[in-house]
Design a protein around this motif. Structure first.
Motif, PDB file in Angstrom:
ATOM      1  N   ARG A 178      12.360 -29.901  -2.938  1.00 57.25           N
ATOM      2  CA  ARG A 178      11.177 -30.134  -2.124  1.00 57.25           C
ATOM      3  C   ARG A 178       9.889 -30.010  -2.945  1.00 57.25           C
ATOM      4  NH1 ARG A 178      14.515 -31.966   0.259  1.00 57.25           N
ATOM      5  NH2 ARG A 178      15.192 -31.674   2.415  1.00 57.25           N
ATOM      6  N   MET A 179       9.887 -29.089  -3.896  1.00 54.89           N
ATOM      7  CA  MET A 179       8.680 -28.867  -4.693  1.00 54.89           C
ATOM      8  C   MET A 179       8.673 -29.691  -5.976  1.00 54.89           C
ATOM      9  SD  MET A 179       8.210 -24.722  -4.243  1.00 54.89           S
ATOM     10  CE  MET A 179       6.560 -24.740  -4.934  1.00 54.89           C
ATOM     11  N   ASP A 180       9.836 -30.281  -6.307  1.00 55.32           N
ATOM     12  CA  ASP A 180       9.947 -31.127  -7.502  1.00 55.32           C
ATOM     13  C   ASP A 180       9.369 -30.430  -8.737  1.00 55.32           C
ATOM     14  OD1 ASP A 180      10.680 -33.364  -8.923  1.00 55.32           O
ATOM     15  OD2 ASP A 180       8.792 -34.425  -8.554  1.00 55.32           O
ATOM     16  N   LEU A 181       9.873 -29.210  -8.990  1.00 52.14           N
ATOM     17  CA  LEU A 181       9.298 -28.371 -10.041  1.00 52.14           C
ATOM     18  C   LEU A 181       9.809 -28.692 -11.429  1.00 52.14           C
ATOM     19  CD1 LEU A 181       9.533 -24.912  -8.236  1.00 52.14           C
ATOM     20  CD2 LEU A 181       7.472 -26.269  -8.610  1.00 52.14           C
ATOM     21  N   GLY A 182      11.044 -29.139 -11.512  1.00 47.43           N
ATOM     22  CA  GLY A 182      11.673 -29.211 -12.825  1.00 47.43           C
ATOM     23  C   GLY A 182      12.362 -27.879 -13.113  1.00 47.43           C
ATOM     24  N   TYR A 183      13.320 -27.885 -14.036  1.00 41.35           N
ATOM     25  CA  TYR A 183      14.163 -26.708 -14.250  1.00 41.35           C
ATOM     26  C   TYR A 183      13.378 -25.501 -14.760  1.00 41.35           C
ATOM     27  CZ  TYR A 183      17.669 -30.422 -14.061  1.00 41.35           C
ATOM     28  OH  TYR A 183      18.429 -31.493 -13.683  1.00 41.35           O
ATOM     29  N   TRP A 184      12.503 -25.708 -15.739  1.00 42.91           N
ATOM     30  CA  TRP A 184      11.809 -24.584 -16.347  1.00 42.91           C
ATOM     31  C   TRP A 184      10.846 -23.931 -15.366  1.00 42.91           C
ATOM     32  CZ3 TRP A 184      12.274 -21.006 -19.634  1.00 42.91           C
ATOM     33  CH2 TRP A 184      11.175 -20.303 -20.115  1.00 42.91           C
ATOM     34  N   LEU A 185      10.050 -24.741 -14.678  1.00 38.98           N
ATOM     35  CA  LEU A 185       9.105 -24.169 -13.719  1.00 38.98           C
ATOM     36  C   LEU A 185       9.830 -23.500 -12.554  1.00 38.98           C
ATOM     37  CD1 LEU A 185       6.222 -26.820 -13.552  1.00 38.98           C
ATOM     38  CD2 LEU A 185       6.192 -24.547 -14.604  1.00 38.98           C
ATOM     39  N   ALA A 186      10.971 -24.061 -12.160  1.00 39.06           N
ATOM     40  CA  ALA A 186      11.756 -23.444 -11.093  1.00 39.06           C
ATOM     41  C   ALA A 186      12.235 -22.062 -11.526  1.00 39.06           C
ATOM     42  CB  ALA A 186      12.939 -24.329 -10.730  1.00 39.06           C
ATOM     43  N   ALA A 187      12.688 -21.939 -12.785  1.00 36.96           N
ATOM     44  CA  ALA A 187      13.138 -20.644 -13.301  1.00 36.96           C
ATOM     45  C   ALA A 187      11.992 -19.631 -13.290  1.00 36.96           C
ATOM     46  CB  ALA A 187      13.689 -20.808 -14.715  1.00 36.96           C
ATOM     47  N   VAL A 188      10.816 -20.059 -13.691  1.00 31.36           N
ATOM     48  CA  VAL A 188       9.645 -19.168 -13.684  1.00 31.36           C
ATOM     49  C   VAL A 188       9.318 -18.734 -12.256  1.00 31.36           C
ATOM     50  CG1 VAL A 188       7.164 -19.029 -14.138  1.00 31.36           C
ATOM     51  CG2 VAL A 188       8.677 -20.118 -15.804  1.00 31.36           C
ATOM     52  N   LEU A 189       9.380 -19.678 -11.310  1.00 31.42           N
ATOM     53  CA  LEU A 189       9.081 -19.355  -9.916  1.00 31.42           C
ATOM     54  C   LEU A 189      10.025 -18.296  -9.374  1.00 31.42           C
ATOM     55  CD1 LEU A 189       7.640 -19.918  -7.194  1.00 31.42           C
ATOM     56  CD2 LEU A 189       9.340 -21.717  -6.791  1.00 31.42           C
ATOM     57  N   PHE A 190      11.326 -18.471  -9.610  1.00 33.32           N
ATOM     58  CA  PHE A 190      12.292 -17.506  -9.083  1.00 33.32           C
ATOM     59  C   PHE A 190      12.193 -16.166  -9.814  1.00 33.32           C
ATOM     60  CE2 PHE A 190      14.493 -21.561  -7.885  1.00 33.32           C
ATOM     61  CZ  PHE A 190      14.339 -21.393  -6.501  1.00 33.32           C
ATOM     62  N   ALA A 191      11.858 -16.194 -11.105  1.00 29.75           N
ATOM     63  CA  ALA A 191      11.656 -14.940 -11.836  1.00 29.75           C
ATOM     64  C   ALA A 191      10.471 -14.175 -11.271  1.00 29.75           C
ATOM     65  CB  ALA A 191      11.447 -15.229 -13.325  1.00 29.75           C
ATOM     66  N   LEU A 192       9.405 -14.883 -10.934  1.00 30.56           N
ATOM     67  CA  LEU A 192       8.240 -14.241 -10.330  1.00 30.56           C
ATOM     68  C   LEU A 192       8.582 -13.673  -8.954  1.00 30.56           C
ATOM     69  CD1 LEU A 192       5.411 -16.777 -11.285  1.00 30.56           C
ATOM     70  CD2 LEU A 192       5.758 -14.467 -12.209  1.00 30.56           C
ATOM     71  N   ALA A 193       9.429 -14.381  -8.202  1.00 24.42           N
ATOM     72  CA  ALA A 193       9.837 -13.886  -6.892  1.00 24.42           C
ATOM     73  C   ALA A 193      10.625 -12.583  -7.024  1.00 24.42           C
ATOM     74  CB  ALA A 193      10.669 -14.939  -6.171  1.00 24.42           C
ATOM     75  N   ILE A 194      11.512 -12.517  -8.029  1.00 25.00           N
ATOM     76  CA  ILE A 194      12.268 -11.289  -8.271  1.00 25.00           C
ATOM     77  C   ILE A 194      11.334 -10.161  -8.690  1.00 25.00           C
ATOM     78  CG2 ILE A 194      13.999 -10.222  -9.759  1.00 25.00           C
ATOM     79  CD1 ILE A 194      15.383 -12.977  -9.860  1.00 25.00           C
ATOM     80  N   ALA A 195      10.352 -10.476  -9.540  1.00 23.46           N
ATOM     81  CA  ALA A 195       9.369  -9.465  -9.948  1.00 23.46           C
ATOM     82  C   ALA A 195       8.593  -8.944  -8.745  1.00 23.46           C
ATOM     83  CB  ALA A 195       8.411 -10.063 -10.981  1.00 23.46           C
ATOM     84  N   ALA A 196       8.269  -9.836  -7.806  1.00 18.67           N
ATOM     85  CA  ALA A 196       7.546  -9.422  -6.601  1.00 18.67           C
ATOM     86  C   ALA A 196       8.385  -8.462  -5.767  1.00 18.67           C
ATOM     87  CB  ALA A 196       7.171 -10.653  -5.777  1.00 18.67           C
ATOM     88  N   VAL A 197       9.701  -8.709  -5.704  1.00 21.03           N
ATOM     89  CA  VAL A 197      10.592  -7.801  -4.977  1.00 21.03           C
ATOM     90  C   VAL A 197      10.602  -6.431  -5.649  1.00 21.03           C
ATOM     91  CG1 VAL A 197      12.982  -7.351  -4.297  1.00 21.03           C
ATOM     92  CG2 VAL A 197      12.041  -9.657  -4.087  1.00 21.03           C
TER      93      VAL A 197
END
Length: 279
Positions: A178-197
């Motif tokens: 849906r966000m059409d991020l690409g693999y690298w940006l998607a990895a950064v996004l999910f890593a930031l989400a884990i950091a937020a948790v």
């Protein structure tokens, strides 16, 4: 650094409690949640993504055939895991690696073979995971992974793990597409989400049990994004290592870490409900 989980109060003794207690094992059946745990978990998740793609492309069995084969292997390993009387690093992490592949294949089969929308699969897996947690707590009065010391608790644990992988696969694919991020940006996004948790838990007091399971779910799309980034062709936004090289690389690292933990026992807890390595 050890990531400790607060224990949920145990159930009050009731009818049949003595019978259940007699089947309780002395040792917890899952590892202590340390940095090693999260590293191996992400690596297993990455292998789950690349291995599922590799088997689908190279084995010639198709998604359905590969799913049946890997589910059978998982069933055998889980039988061995349930028969052990304490945590064994090799058996446990082999089960996690296989359940990562199976969880990925379940989601992929529903989406690619049957055509179920990602919105639907994400919702269904979220509901099923919530139902597992509700039944687990209703029966055991605890969701703590420091007390996986009965067959019942272990069954709920592995069922929850399976649905976290399936949910992470479907939810991760949904967000990425849906966000059409690409693999690298998607990895950064999910890593930031884990950091937020992590920040929410350590700084804001978010419940440890729910912090753990939320991070556990998010490591699935994180690992998948890393695996896709390494294995997919450069034309598709990856580095082009291929699924064979990527799977072999990560499996080698996993085997090294698991062997180290099996020897040092750094992630072995004490008697069920206690924390810290066994001397």
């Amino acid at each position: 650094m050890t990531y400790e989980l607060s224990k949920t109060p145990e159930a009050e003794p009731g009818p049949g409690a003595s019978a259940r207690t007699s089947h309780r094992l002395r040792w917890n059946k899952v590892p202590e949640v340390t940095a090693y745990f999260w590293i191996i978990k992400v690596l297993c998740t990455t292998v789950g993504e690349t291995a599922a793609d590799l088997l689908d492309q190279k084995a010639g069995l198709g998604l359905t055939g590969v799913s049946v084969l890997m589910s059978a292997l998982l069933a055998v390993v889980l039988v061995v895991q349930f028969r052990t009387r304490a945590y064994r690093a090799g058996v446990y992490w082999l089960a996690v690696a296989l359940i990562s592949v199976v969880g990925t294949l379940i989601s992929d089969n529903l989406t690619d073979n049957i055509g179920v929308p990602l919105e639907t699969t994400t919702t269904v897996f979220a509901v099923l995971l919530a139902a597992v947690f509700a039944l687990w707590y209703r029966r055991e009065r605890t969701l703590s992974i420091h007390s996986i010391d009965t067959p019942s608790r272990e069954a709920y644990y592995w069922l929850a793990v399976l649905f976290t992988f399936a949910l992470g696969t479907a939810g991760g694919d949904l967000v990425s597409e849906r966000m059409d991020l690409g693999y690298w940006l998607a990895a950064v996004l999910f890593a930031l989400a884990i950091a937020a948790v992590g920040i929410a838990h350590f700084a804001l007091g978010l419940d440890a049990v729910w912090s753990f399971w939320t991070a556990y779910i998010l490591t699935r799309p994180l690992g998948a994004s890393i695996g896709d980034y390494l294995s997919q062709p450069a034309a598709d936004g990856g580095l082009g290592f291929g699924t064979v090289v990527t799977s072999a690389l990560f499996l080698t690292v996993i085997l090294g870490l698991v062997a180290y933990l099996a020897v040092t026992r750094k992630d072995v807890t004490g008697p069920a409900g206690a924390t810290g390595p066994v001397g």
